[in-house]
Design an enzyme around this catalytic site. Structure first.
Site, PDB file in Angstrom:
ATOM      1  N   VAL A  95    -109.221 -68.806  15.757  1.00  0.00           N
ATOM      2  CA  VAL A  95    -110.107 -69.224  14.663  1.00  0.00           C
ATOM      3  C   VAL A  95    -110.891 -68.052  14.080  1.00  0.00           C
ATOM      4  O   VAL A  95    -111.432 -68.156  12.984  1.00  0.00           O
ATOM      5  CB  VAL A  95    -111.088 -70.324  15.123  1.00  0.00           C
ATOM      6  CG1 VAL A  95    -110.374 -71.649  15.292  1.00  0.00           C
ATOM      7  CG2 VAL A  95    -111.810 -69.948  16.402  1.00  0.00           C
ATOM      8  N   LYS A  96    -110.994 -66.956  14.846  1.00  0.00           N
ATOM      9  CA  LYS A  96    -111.680 -65.731  14.389  1.00  0.00           C
ATOM     10  C   LYS A  96    -113.054 -66.029  13.785  1.00  0.00           C
ATOM     11  O   LYS A  96    -113.437 -65.465  12.755  1.00  0.00           O
ATOM     12  CB  LYS A  96    -110.811 -64.972  13.388  1.00  0.00           C
ATOM     13  CG  LYS A  96    -109.498 -64.452  13.969  1.00  0.00           C
ATOM     14  CD  LYS A  96    -108.737 -63.608  12.967  1.00  0.00           C
ATOM     15  CE  LYS A  96    -107.456 -63.033  13.558  1.00  0.00           C
ATOM     16  NZ  LYS A  96    -106.421 -64.068  13.791  1.00  0.00           N
ATOM     17  N   ARG A  97    -113.816 -66.880  14.419  1.00  0.00           N
ATOM     18  CA  ARG A  97    -115.142 -67.212  13.913  1.00  0.00           C
ATOM     19  C   ARG A  97    -116.131 -66.089  14.223  1.00  0.00           C
ATOM     20  O   ARG A  97    -116.031 -65.407  15.242  1.00  0.00           O
ATOM     21  CB  ARG A  97    -115.637 -68.518  14.535  1.00  0.00           C
ATOM     22  CG  ARG A  97    -114.790 -69.739  14.205  1.00  0.00           C
ATOM     23  CD  ARG A  97    -114.757 -70.020  12.707  1.00  0.00           C
ATOM     24  NE  ARG A  97    -114.158 -71.315  12.421  1.00  0.00           N
ATOM     25  CZ  ARG A  97    -113.028 -71.505  11.759  1.00  0.00           C
ATOM     26  NH1 ARG A  97    -112.339 -70.465  11.326  1.00  0.00           N
ATOM     27  NH2 ARG A  97    -112.576 -72.718  11.514  1.00  0.00           N
TER      28      ARG A  97
END
Length: 271
Positions: A95-97
């Site tokens: 998700v690379k949040r």
């Protein structure tokens, strides 16, 4: 529940160090004869998990390819995560949040808290709002015994301009590696991993003291090779988890062809 690091080491010892990316993007759906919609993405992903769930250690669903189809796509992702959990494999939700304050708290609860329908065994996060901004994700990972992979030296060529930039003390990427190492020392859970791409001739950073899992994208279509990982990662190669997505999915939708492709990859890495 046992810590993420221990669960990962156990399943890798049984099945080999291979992560299969679950990336149901449009061209692959069309190649599989599926519609480019939520139902097609779900069919592709769940077929992949059903075929390989007892063979691979880790699956890495890419959230964007489900989010693109709205609420139906997110619901499909929830079912895919449940399928993965049922196979004994682990899930890393890509998700690379990366955010600050209460927003990062909410992301951490969504993906790492027990009881959340989108909770995975681990997630990817971006440190480029400051490493300290990721503290809520680290706290949830430690509390719920899950994992967090911090983007460090990514596989895309554009990343070098930021990641290899020099600060007063070291490069940006080295500061991230060192900070993650410190968190792991303090917690003793080794919950914090790194994302380090396998597409480089040289990493341009020092991983010798790092004490967690290293997720390595870029294997296959992007040009990274399993055979090059020992030379690239040296003494930490045993901590490496290579990730292959299109190189596996393109062998489908036939289950036996998918399994044969994964068996080939595992042989190439010596398992």
């Amino acid at each position: 529940m046992t810590s993420y690091w221990r669960r990962l080491r156990e399943v890798v010892s049984q099945r080999g160090a291979l992560c299969v990316g679950v990336d149901p993007h449009a061209s692959l759906l069309k190649a599989w004869g599926l519609e480019v919609n939520a139902a097609g993405a779900e069919r592709c992903a769940r077929t992949l998990v059903e075929a390989l769930g007892d063979q691979v250690a880790v699956f890495e669903p890419q959230s964007a390819f489900f989010e693109a189809h709205g609420s139906a796509g997110v619901a499909a992702l929830e079912r895919v995560l449940a399928d993965i959990a049922g196979t004994g494999a682990l899930s890393i939700l890509d998700v690379k949040r990366g955010d600050i304050g209460s927003t990062m708290e909410a992301y951490a609860d969504a993906y790492l808290a027990d009881g959340s329908p989108l909770a995975a065994d681990a997630i990817t996060v971006s440190p480029y709002l400051g490493f300290g901004s990721l503290a809520p994700a680290f706290e949830r990972a430690h509390r719920y015994e899950r994992g967090v992979y911090v983007l460090a030296r990514t596989s895309n060529p554009e990343g070098a301009g930021v990641q290899l930039a020099l600060t007063q003390d070291a490069s940006v990427v080295q500061s991230i590696i060192d900070a993650a190492t410190e968190v792991n020392h303090a917690s003793r859970q080794k919950a914090i991993g790194l994302v380090v791409g396998g597409t480089h001739d040289s990493l341009g950073c020092d991983l010798a003291d790092f004490n967690g899992s290293i997720l390595v994208p870029g294997i296959g279509v992007q040009g990274g090779r399993l055979e090059d990982l020992p030379g690239l990662f040296g003494e930490v190669v045993d901590q490496v988890l290579p990730s292959v997505s299109r190189g596996v999915i393109s062998a489908g939708p036939d289950a036996s062809a998918l399994r044969a492709k994964v068996a080939e990859l595992l042989r190439r890495e010596g398992h």
